[in-house]
Enzyme design. Structure first.
Site, PDB file in Angstrom:
ATOM      1  N   CYS A  87     -10.497  -3.247   2.164  1.00 37.65           N
ATOM      2  CA  CYS A  87     -10.689  -3.177   0.619  1.00 37.65           C
ATOM      3  C   CYS A  87     -11.894  -3.803  -0.322  1.00 37.65           C
ATOM      4  O   CYS A  87     -12.438  -3.098  -1.214  1.00 37.65           O
ATOM      5  CB  CYS A  87      -9.208  -3.758  -0.143  1.00 37.65           C
ATOM      6  SG  CYS A  87      -8.864  -5.314   0.772  1.00 37.65           S
TER       7      CYS A  87
ATOM      8  N   HIS B  62     -10.222  -7.408  -6.465  1.00 40.74           N
ATOM      9  CA  HIS B  62     -11.198  -8.232  -5.957  1.00 40.74           C
ATOM     10  C   HIS B  62     -12.482  -8.272  -6.446  1.00 40.74           C
ATOM     11  O   HIS B  62     -13.158  -7.202  -6.828  1.00 40.74           O
ATOM     12  CB  HIS B  62     -11.283  -7.612  -4.330  1.00 40.74           C
ATOM     13  CG  HIS B  62     -10.195  -7.836  -3.462  1.00 40.74           C
ATOM     14  ND1 HIS B  62      -8.902  -8.390  -3.646  1.00 40.74           N
ATOM     15  CD2 HIS B  62      -9.880  -7.000  -2.271  1.00 40.74           C
ATOM     16  CE1 HIS B  62      -8.225  -8.167  -2.786  1.00 40.74           C
ATOM     17  NE2 HIS B  62      -8.818  -7.386  -1.874  1.00 40.74           N
TER      18      HIS B  62
ATOM     19  N   GLY C  25      -3.553  -8.450  -1.538  1.00 38.29           N
ATOM     20  CA  GLY C  25      -4.438  -7.941  -0.611  1.00 38.29           C
ATOM     21  C   GLY C  25      -3.689  -8.213   0.753  1.00 38.29           C
ATOM     22  O   GLY C  25      -4.155  -7.887   1.692  1.00 38.29           O
TER      23      GLY C  25
ATOM     24  N   VAL D  65       0.803  -1.115  -0.152  1.00 41.92           N
ATOM     25  CA  VAL D  65       0.073  -0.030   0.071  1.00 41.92           C
ATOM     26  C   VAL D  65       0.915   1.284  -0.071  1.00 41.92           C
ATOM     27  O   VAL D  65       0.754   2.240  -0.917  1.00 41.92           O
ATOM     28  CB  VAL D  65      -1.001  -0.059   1.298  1.00 41.92           C
ATOM     29  CG1 VAL D  65      -1.606   1.223   1.380  1.00 41.92           C
ATOM     30  CG2 VAL D  65      -2.051  -1.135   1.201  1.00 41.92           C
TER      31      VAL D  65
HETATM   32  P1  NAP Z   1       2.826  -5.041   3.869  1.00 42.26           P
HETATM   33  O1  NAP Z   1       3.140  -5.138   2.380  1.00 42.26           O
HETATM   34  O2  NAP Z   1       3.230  -6.131   4.668  1.00 42.26           O
HETATM   35  O3  NAP Z   1       3.495  -3.568   4.258  1.00 42.26           O
HETATM   36  C1  NAP Z   1       3.726  -3.459   5.659  1.00 42.26           C
HETATM   37  C2  NAP Z   1       4.206  -2.285   5.998  1.00 42.26           C
HETATM   38  O4  NAP Z   1       4.183  -2.082   7.334  1.00 42.26           O
HETATM   39  C3  NAP Z   1       5.723  -2.053   5.505  1.00 42.26           C
HETATM   40  O5  NAP Z   1       6.213  -0.897   5.191  1.00 42.26           O
HETATM   41  C4  NAP Z   1       6.637  -2.365   6.942  1.00 42.26           C
HETATM   42  O6  NAP Z   1       7.943  -2.076   6.812  1.00 42.26           O
HETATM   43  C5  NAP Z   1       5.856  -1.836   7.739  1.00 42.26           C
HETATM   44  N1  NAP Z   1       6.019  -2.446   9.203  1.00 42.26           N
HETATM   45  C6  NAP Z   1       5.837  -3.423   9.616  1.00 42.26           C
HETATM   46  N2  NAP Z   1       6.343  -3.734  10.877  1.00 42.26           N
HETATM   47  C7  NAP Z   1       6.607  -2.417  11.287  1.00 42.26           C
HETATM   48  C8  NAP Z   1       7.043  -1.833  12.344  1.00 42.26           C
HETATM   49  N3  NAP Z   1       7.283  -2.711  13.679  1.00 42.26           N
HETATM   50  N4  NAP Z   1       7.373  -0.457  12.707  1.00 42.26           N
HETATM   51  C9  NAP Z   1       7.081   0.434  11.478  1.00 42.26           C
HETATM   52  N5  NAP Z   1       6.731  -0.212  10.090  1.00 42.26           N
HETATM   53  C10 NAP Z   1       6.512  -1.667  10.336  1.00 42.26           C
HETATM   54  O7  NAP Z   1       1.326  -4.422   3.940  1.00 42.26           O
HETATM   55  P2  NAP Z   1       0.391  -3.677   2.832  1.00 42.26           P
HETATM   56  O8  NAP Z   1      -0.588  -4.560   2.026  1.00 42.26           O
HETATM   57  O9  NAP Z   1       1.064  -2.637   2.259  1.00 42.26           O
HETATM   58  O10 NAP Z   1      -0.744  -3.321   4.097  1.00 42.26           O
HETATM   59  C11 NAP Z   1      -0.692  -2.329   4.845  1.00 42.26           C
HETATM   60  C12 NAP Z   1      -1.828  -1.644   5.773  1.00 42.26           C
HETATM   61  O11 NAP Z   1      -3.220  -1.610   4.892  1.00 42.26           O
HETATM   62  C13 NAP Z   1      -2.230  -3.006   6.513  1.00 42.26           C
HETATM   63  O12 NAP Z   1      -2.579  -2.607   7.886  1.00 42.26           O
HETATM   64  C14 NAP Z   1      -3.372  -3.963   5.838  1.00 42.26           C
HETATM   65  O13 NAP Z   1      -4.230  -4.524   6.597  1.00 42.26           O
HETATM   66  C15 NAP Z   1      -4.014  -2.332   5.095  1.00 42.26           C
HETATM   67  N6  NAP Z   1      -4.776  -2.739   3.749  1.00 42.26           N
HETATM   68  C16 NAP Z   1      -3.925  -3.316   2.841  1.00 42.26           C
HETATM   69  C17 NAP Z   1      -4.486  -3.792   1.476  1.00 42.26           C
HETATM   70  C18 NAP Z   1      -4.107  -4.382   0.266  1.00 42.26           C
HETATM   71  O14 NAP Z   1      -4.725  -4.472  -0.640  1.00 42.26           O
HETATM   72  N7  NAP Z   1      -2.739  -4.910   0.591  1.00 42.26           N
HETATM   73  C19 NAP Z   1      -5.804  -3.041   1.202  1.00 42.26           C
HETATM   74  C20 NAP Z   1      -6.576  -2.379   2.361  1.00 42.26           C
HETATM   75  C21 NAP Z   1      -5.674  -2.153   3.653  1.00 42.26           C
HETATM   76  P3  NAP Z   1       9.065  -2.837   6.466  1.00 42.26           P
HETATM   77  O15 NAP Z   1       9.169  -3.090   4.980  1.00 42.26           O
HETATM   78  O16 NAP Z   1      10.188  -1.970   6.885  1.00 42.26           O
HETATM   79  O17 NAP Z   1       8.988  -4.194   6.987  1.00 42.26           O
END
Ligand code: NAP
Length: 350
Positions: free
Chosen positions: A150, A243, A181, A15
């Site tokens: 989402c 989705h 997702g 994201v």
């Molecule tokens: P992701 O790819 O797993 O990214 C997670 C992010 O959080 C990375 O930048 C990671 O940094 C950071 N992070 C993890 N642990 C951390 C910590 N202890 N301190 C600070 N930063 C930390 O997940 P994503 O899909 O982008 O989703 C991000 C958020 O949006 C989640 O809450 C998810 O539920 C929500 N979301 C996602 C989607 C989707 O379609 N993917 C849709 C709606 C909502 P590092 O790279 O340094 O580990």
């Protein structure tokens, strides 16, 4: 006009990187800070994203050489957009709000808090009224707003014109959700290639409860949940983006098929606000019998629309149809940006 400076928490995730891509050349906002976990801090954004940047465009020039910082207050920005993993989002987002930052979050953690708005600008921008109650309750100088799950966003955009025109009593929804997702690296490839997984943690609960708050009525900074029954079944399928949701709907007043299509076509409720990321058509109806499809229709309105098709009568409820939406654009990054634009338009970022 001075641009509003934006810090991105979780800037390295699926994201976060989509926010950075969508924010390039934004007329109101510019990225001033990027933050992530200690695995990334100290690296330039380009170094941290080696083998992880997933867009065909290059990393925007203004962000490429920025150094990633810790996700804690002290960032030099007017607002933060949070794309943090939900395991850490709660405390980090609260610490920013406490220190005076407006926070526009993608994470699930605060969506259902009574004093925190769960926003889709086309549906419930009056819920911004919760912000003052939130600040007062919690003694915060800043505040948190959230965007929905989402799949919830796309389902709600499709239902809103129908609720306004005919009323809705019941919805049955079955989702087919993309692998992205689940973030990066997300679902292990050995689990998902050539497979469908009939379980996504917490997802069905989100689809069944978040819409009730989103469609709820606001009075004196309190939300009265909408009276709709929703039953959801969620599946992870082997596509990268988008989705697809199959819905059956029971109306308060059963309309004609043409009336439904007409209500989709006329739905354009926030045009006058002039938000740069708002699509001209938040819902798009495709009349072909085999559309929408992930391969063909995800980029309609730049990924900010919910694309509907296959409207037909249902022998159990009244009508059924499918909705397709981009999980990373309108389903997450684009939603957080649009909510931030709404804050600006409504005077919350002065
Ligand atoms: P992701 O790819 O797993 O990214 C997670 C992010 O959080 C990375 O930048 C990671 O940094 C950071 N992070 C993890 N642990 C951390 C910590 N202890 N301190 C600070 N930063 C930390 O997940 P994503 O899909 O982008 O989703 C991000 C958020 O949006 C989640 O809450 C998810 O539920 C929500 N979301 C996602 C989607 C989707 O379609 N993917 C849709 C709606 C909502 P590092 O790279 O340094 O580990």
């Amino acid at each position: 006009m001075r641009k509003i400076s934006v810090g991105i928490l979780g800037a390295t995730g699926m994201v976060g990187q989509t926010i950075i891509r969508l924010m390039e050349d934004h007329p109101w906002f510019e990225v001033s800070e990027v933050a992530a976990s200690e695995r990334s801090t100290g690296k330039t954004y380009e170094e941290a994203m080696k083998n992880r940047w997933s867009a065909s465009e290059e990393i925007p020039e203004g962000v490429r050489d920025m150094r990633l910082k810790d996700a804690k207050p002290g960032l030099d920005c007017d607002i933060v957009l949070s794309a943090l993993d939900s395991s850490v989002a709660s405390e980090i987002e609260k610490s920013f709000a406490k220190e005076g930052y407006p926070v526009s979050s993608n994470a699930k953690n605060h969506r259902m808090d009574e004093d925190i708005p769960l926003l889709i600008p086309e549906i419930n921008h009056d819920h911004l009224e919760l912000i003052e109650r939130q600040r007062k309750n919690r003694g915060w100088k800043g505040f948190i707003i959230t965007d929905p799950n989402c799949s919830t966003i796309h389902m709600c955009l499709a239902l809103k014109p129908l609720i306004d025109s005919f009323g809705i009593e019941k919805v049955s929804v079955t989702t087919m959700q993309a692998v992205s997702g689940a973030g990066y690296p997300g679902v292990p490839s050995m689990d998902i290639i050539d497979n469908i997984m009939p379980f996504i943690n917490d997802e069905e609960e989100k689809l069944e409860t978040e819409p009730l708050k989103i469609f709820g009525s606001e009075k004196n900074a309190h939300i009265q949940n909408a009276d709709i029954r929703i039953s959801a079944q969620c599946n992870r399928v082997s596509v990268r983006y988008g989705h697809m949701e199959a819905l059956s709907v029971k109306f308060s007043r059963k309309p004609d098929r043409e009336e439904i299509i007409d209500s989709f076509k006329k739905f354009s409720p926030i045009k006058k606000l002039g938000l740069p990321s708002a699509p001209d058509r938040p819902v798009v109806y495709r009349k072909e019998e085999n559309r929408p499809q992930n391969k063909l229709d995800l980029d309609i309105e730049g990924g900010m629309a919910s694309v509907i098709g296959r409207l037909r009568e249902c022998s159990i409820l009244d009508y059924k149809f499918v909705v397709l939406g981009h999980n990373l654009v309108r389903g997450a990054a684009g939603a957080a940006i649009l909510n931030a634009e709404l804050l600006k338009a409504k005077g919350y970022l002065e």
